[in-house]
Design an enzyme around this catalytic site. Structure first.
Site, PDB file in Angstrom:
ATOM      1  N   GLU A   1      -9.929  21.225 -47.966  1.00  0.00           N
ATOM      2  CA  GLU A   1      -9.759  19.959 -48.718  1.00  0.00           C
ATOM      3  C   GLU A   1     -11.093  19.451 -49.257  1.00  0.00           C
ATOM      4  OE1 GLU A   1      -5.921  20.129 -48.597  1.00  0.00           O
ATOM      5  OE2 GLU A   1      -7.110  18.716 -49.775  1.00  0.00           O
TER       6      GLU A   1
HETATM    7  C1  LIG Z   1      -7.829  28.274 -43.043  1.00  0.00           C
HETATM    8  C2  LIG Z   1      -7.988  27.830 -44.452  1.00  0.00           C
HETATM    9  C3  LIG Z   1      -6.954  27.182 -45.093  1.00  0.00           C
HETATM   10  C4  LIG Z   1      -7.079  26.812 -46.427  1.00  0.00           C
HETATM   11  N1  LIG Z   1      -6.012  26.264 -47.093  1.00  0.00           N
HETATM   12  C5  LIG Z   1      -6.069  26.155 -48.441  1.00  0.00           C
HETATM   13  C6  LIG Z   1      -4.898  25.818 -49.184  1.00  0.00           C
HETATM   14  O1  LIG Z   1      -3.830  25.577 -48.634  1.00  0.00           O
HETATM   15  N2  LIG Z   1      -4.992  25.793 -50.536  1.00  0.00           N
HETATM   16  C7  LIG Z   1      -6.157  26.056 -51.198  1.00  0.00           C
HETATM   17  O2  LIG Z   1      -6.161  26.023 -52.419  1.00  0.00           O
HETATM   18  N3  LIG Z   1      -7.283  26.350 -50.515  1.00  0.00           N
HETATM   19  C8  LIG Z   1      -7.267  26.417 -49.162  1.00  0.00           C
HETATM   20  N4  LIG Z   1      -8.395  26.743 -48.462  1.00  0.00           N
HETATM   21  C9  LIG Z   1      -9.634  26.936 -49.188  1.00  0.00           C
HETATM   22  C10 LIG Z   1     -10.648  25.832 -48.942  1.00  0.00           C
HETATM   23  O3  LIG Z   1     -10.206  24.639 -49.511  1.00  0.00           O
HETATM   24  C11 LIG Z   1     -12.000  26.329 -49.483  1.00  0.00           C
HETATM   25  O4  LIG Z   1     -12.444  27.343 -48.597  1.00  0.00           O
HETATM   26  C12 LIG Z   1     -13.012  25.220 -49.604  1.00  0.00           C
HETATM   27  O5  LIG Z   1     -12.646  24.335 -50.623  1.00  0.00           O
HETATM   28  C13 LIG Z   1     -14.413  25.756 -49.924  1.00  0.00           C
HETATM   29  O6  LIG Z   1     -14.391  26.695 -50.961  1.00  0.00           O
HETATM   30  P1  LIG Z   1     -15.094  28.118 -50.757  1.00  0.00           P
HETATM   31  O7  LIG Z   1     -14.603  28.682 -49.488  1.00  0.00           O
HETATM   32  O8  LIG Z   1     -14.937  28.917 -51.974  1.00  0.00           O
HETATM   33  O9  LIG Z   1     -16.631  27.765 -50.555  1.00  0.00           O
HETATM   34  P2  LIG Z   1     -17.726  27.567 -51.749  1.00  0.00           P
HETATM   35  O10 LIG Z   1     -17.188  26.719 -52.822  1.00  0.00           O
HETATM   36  O11 LIG Z   1     -18.257  28.903 -52.131  1.00  0.00           O
HETATM   37  O12 LIG Z   1     -18.826  26.753 -50.959  1.00  0.00           O
HETATM   38  C14 LIG Z   1     -19.713  27.358 -50.017  1.00  0.00           C
HETATM   39  C15 LIG Z   1     -20.648  26.279 -49.482  1.00  0.00           C
HETATM   40  O13 LIG Z   1     -21.454  25.763 -50.551  1.00  0.00           O
HETATM   41  C16 LIG Z   1     -21.351  24.360 -50.626  1.00  0.00           C
HETATM   42  N5  LIG Z   1     -21.345  23.956 -52.037  1.00  0.00           N
HETATM   43  C17 LIG Z   1     -20.629  24.494 -53.031  1.00  0.00           C
HETATM   44  N6  LIG Z   1     -20.864  23.852 -54.184  1.00  0.00           N
HETATM   45  C18 LIG Z   1     -21.745  22.874 -53.913  1.00  0.00           C
HETATM   46  C19 LIG Z   1     -22.365  21.833 -54.675  1.00  0.00           C
HETATM   47  N7  LIG Z   1     -22.094  21.679 -55.969  1.00  0.00           N
HETATM   48  N8  LIG Z   1     -23.186  21.001 -54.027  1.00  0.00           N
HETATM   49  C20 LIG Z   1     -23.436  21.126 -52.719  1.00  0.00           C
HETATM   50  N9  LIG Z   1     -22.877  22.071 -51.949  1.00  0.00           N
HETATM   51  C21 LIG Z   1     -22.041  22.929 -52.540  1.00  0.00           C
HETATM   52  C22 LIG Z   1     -20.041  24.007 -49.953  1.00  0.00           C
HETATM   53  O14 LIG Z   1     -20.075  22.707 -49.385  1.00  0.00           O
HETATM   54  C23 LIG Z   1     -19.920  25.076 -48.879  1.00  0.00           C
HETATM   55  O15 LIG Z   1     -20.588  24.654 -47.724  1.00  0.00           O
HETATM   56  C24 LIG Z   1      -8.298  27.056 -47.115  1.00  0.00           C
HETATM   57  C25 LIG Z   1      -9.367  27.677 -46.450  1.00  0.00           C
HETATM   58  C26 LIG Z   1      -9.205  28.082 -45.147  1.00  0.00           C
HETATM   59  C27 LIG Z   1     -10.362  28.804 -44.485  1.00  0.00           C
END
Ligand SMILES: Cc1cc2nc3c(=O)[nH]c(=O)nc-3n(C[C@H](O)[C@H](O)[C@H](O)COP(=O)(O)OP(=O)(O)OC[C@H]3O[C@@H](n4cnc5c(N)ncnc54)[C@H](O)[C@@H]3O)c2cc1C
Length: 598
Positions: free
Chosen positions: A441
């Site tokens: 989220e």
């Molecule tokens: C168990 C689980 C359930 C999930 N359920 C859903 C679901 O139902 N539907 C869905 O759509 N998604 C779901 N997700 C996905 C989840 O919402 C994402 O993993 C999350 O939004 C982060 O995206 P990412 O993993 O691509 O990390 P990234 O976007 O690659 O981020 C990696 C890190 O970089 C930081 N970062 C990135 N951009 C910036 C910025 N501009 N400034 C500062 N810091 C930054 C982030 O805070 C994070 O710490 C789920 C994930 C898991 C693991």
């Protein structure tokens, strides 16, 4: 085996006595949930959570979900039956729209039930939790035709919902989404692409699964301005509501993950699946944000819920486990050693968690009530003010309650020594389950940026000024009350730090945005501390009044609250000054090194 007892009395005290639940009785839905009915519903909700959901929490974690070679996803034993009981009890209908089979009760009530259910079994609670978010997005943005077709079954729970944002190459930056939507002559779209990490993406607990999917219509602008939202059912639905053929939606695999094993986290493939636009073309992110706000508050509650259940089990253990003697002489001389709860450091840990949980619950309820006012009040001014508070508090609660909630599960696990690390006690499950709430989220770093970059400056800072005004007025009103001094002075110091930090951003972040990014997480936590401190001060005022009038028989219970309030003010509130110091140090040191130096 861990246990759980829902904090019904605490919740009723907060709602009725501290937050003045009855003052909202004129709002639609509140009259139907008068204090007596509120109590009856909460007690039933507690029973469902404790007796149906909690007993399958540990077994569900051990077994997890499975996917057969032909792609069928099966939840752990007992989940299907528990979900049927959930639907039978009408738990998904609590605050939903009566036009589509809901009961129209305050959303605050559903929020309380979500806490109980998430403490009892977080993985289970996510199935209806995602559905509620999808219902919220459809209710606000879909056409009447789509609403008629999907909402009644989703609200009843016979169909569940999901949200599909994330793709392998994009999570935070949704502008990179590649899932495609091709317009068809009949007004529908063919959706193709792959989504990952989709919670409750596939399972056998409901007759159909209604996916909300972000995709890019062919020819749409690049980036976030070209993203649209679609409703895509797992199985096609005829105009008369009957379920038809599969719609090219499949679960490619299940993610193997750290916690919430009983929730099916799926890779979802859309292969020319038929979908319908929700809201306007290219405005999908806005529509999805409706769902995400609901969901963010729900995730904040998950942080509190895991902290609460971990605390409850740590207390039981600390009263039972015999190790060492009290520093001031034996407290249980008849036993081989004293229970560890006599040791100051064990008490410090337990009081730290408990003093967070009670104030966090109050802040969640305060915010949920603002949400109800913002949706239900006939008074435009009241709606605007409540909407401001809700918007401001959503990232604060999501970030602070999940960061601290996770830390608290670790602290509660620590109370068990080595036994906390051993699976059978259940404490390591709370740690594993709580961890995800900091990530999904919108990762917590992103919540902090939302607070500082969007919520603070919105409408010329109207929301944050409104918050300062409210807390400031409470401080002023109670400044001369001798009994309130232990709470008012630290709250005032915290508010001063928050105002200084806000001013620092105003003076230093516009010209140099890295200053905002470098201080945003500290600011979010500083904000949270002031919010929690404000709640403790309000609780203390209520308790003092009750004790003075002698109207309540639970004197010891009330007095204990004052002790937890003092603990919070003495030991947690001073952290505001460390946050301010970090914020004011700016971004220079942090940004000075080249990436190669890391
Ligand atoms: C168990 C689980 C359930 C999930 N359920 C859903 C679901 O139902 N539907 C869905 O759509 N998604 C779901 N997700 C996905 C989840 O919402 C994402 O993993 C999350 O939004 C982060 O995206 P990412 O993993 O691509 O990390 P990234 O976007 O690659 O981020 C990696 C890190 O970089 C930081 N970062 C990135 N951009 C910036 C910025 N501009 N400034 C500062 N810091 C930054 C982030 O805070 C994070 O710490 C789920 C994930 C898991 C693991």
């Amino acid at each position: 085996m861990p246990s759980y007892s829902a904090p019904v009395d605490d919740t009723l005290f907060l709602l009725n006595d501290v937050l003045g639940y009855e003052q909202y009785s004129d709002l639609p839905g509140f009259a139907d949930a008068c204090p007596d009915l509120l109590e009856a519903i909460l007690r039933e909700g507690a029973k469902f959570s404790e007796e149906i959901a909690q007993p399958i929490n540990q077994s569900g974690d051990l077994e997890g979900c499975s996917r057969s070679d032909d792609g069928v996803v099966t939840p752990p034993k007992g989940f299907k039956e528990a979900y049927a009981a959930f639907c039978e009890g009408g738990w998904g209908t609590l605050s939903a729209d009566p036009d589509y089979g809901g009961q129209g009760l305050p959303h605050t009530l559903a929020t309380v039930f979500n806490e109980f259910l998430s403490s009892a079994n977080m993985a289970f609670a996510m199935y209806p939790g995602l559905t509620a978010g999808a219902v919220a997005a459809l209710s606000l943005h879909a056409t009447d035709e789509i609403k008629q077709k999907y909402l009644p079954n989703m609200i009843a729970g016979t169909w569940t919902g999901t949200m599909n944002l994330t793709e392998p190459h994009c999570g935070t930056d949704l502008g990179l989404i590649r899932t495609k939507a091709s317009p068809q002559e009949d007004g529908s779209y063919k959706i193709s692409g792959t989504k990952i990490f989709i919670s409750a993406g596939d399972h056998e607990m409901s007759d159909n699964i209604i996916h909300l999917v972000l995709a890019r219509i062919e020819g749409a602008p690049e980036g976030t301005k070209g993203i649209s939202l679609f409703v895509v059912p797992k199985k096609m639905v005829a105009d008369d509501g009957t379920i038809g053929d599969l719609n090219g939606v499949s679960c490619g695999s299940l993610e193997h993950k750290m916690g919430i094993h009983a929730n099916a986290t799926c890779v979802m493939n859309y292969d020319e699946s038929v979908g319908w636009l929700v809201g306007e073309e290219n405005k999908g992110l806005r529509a999805m944000f409706t769902m995400m706000n609901e969901a963010r508050l729900g995730v904040a509650v998950q942080g509190l819920a895991q902290s609460e259940v971990a605390y409850q089990n740590a207390v039981v253990y600390a009263k039972d486990r015999l190790q060492g003697r009290s520093l001031t002489g034996p407290k249980a001389p008849e036993k081989a050693a004293d229970p560890i709860i006599v040791h100051p450091d064990v008490r410090r840990t337990l009081m730290h968690i408990r003093s967070f949980n009670e104030a966090a619950r109050a802040l969640v309820l305060w915010t949920a009530l603002q949400g109800d006012v913002s949706h239900r009040s006939p008074d435009e001014k009241a709606r605007t003010k409540a909407d401001d508070m809700m918007g401001l508090m959503t990232p604060v609660l999501k970030g602070v309650l999940t960061d601290t909630g996770f830390a608290n599960t670790v602290n509660a696990q620590q109370m068990f020594g080595g036994h906390g690390y051993i699976a059978e006690w259940g404490m390591e499950q709370f740690v594993r389950d709580a961890r995800i709430a900091m990530i999904y989220e919108g990762a917590n770093g992103i919540q902090a940026l939302d607070l500082v970059g969007r919520k603070l400056p919105a409408n010329g800072g109207r929301a944050v000024m409104g918050f300062f005004e409210e807390v400031g007025a409470f401080i002023k009103d109670n400044a001369e009350d001798e009994a309130m001094k232990p709470y008012i002075a630290p709250l005032k110091a915290g508010l001063d730090d928050l105002q200084k930090a806000t001013m620092w951003f105003m003076n230093n972040a516009m010209a140099k945005p890295d200053n905002a990014g470098a201080g945003s997480v500290d600011y979010m936590h500083l904000f949270g501390l002031v919010g929690l401190g404000y709640m403790w001060a309000k609780i203390a005022k209520t308790v003092n009044a009750k004790l003075e009038s002698g109207s309540d028989s639970k004197e010891d219970w009330l007095k204990a609250k004052l002790t937890f309030a003092s603990f919070f003010m003495e030991r947690t509130m001073p952290e505001t000054s460390a946050h301010l110091a970090r914020i004011s140090s700016g971004a220079d040191t942090l940004m000075s090194l080249d990436a190669d130096a890391f």
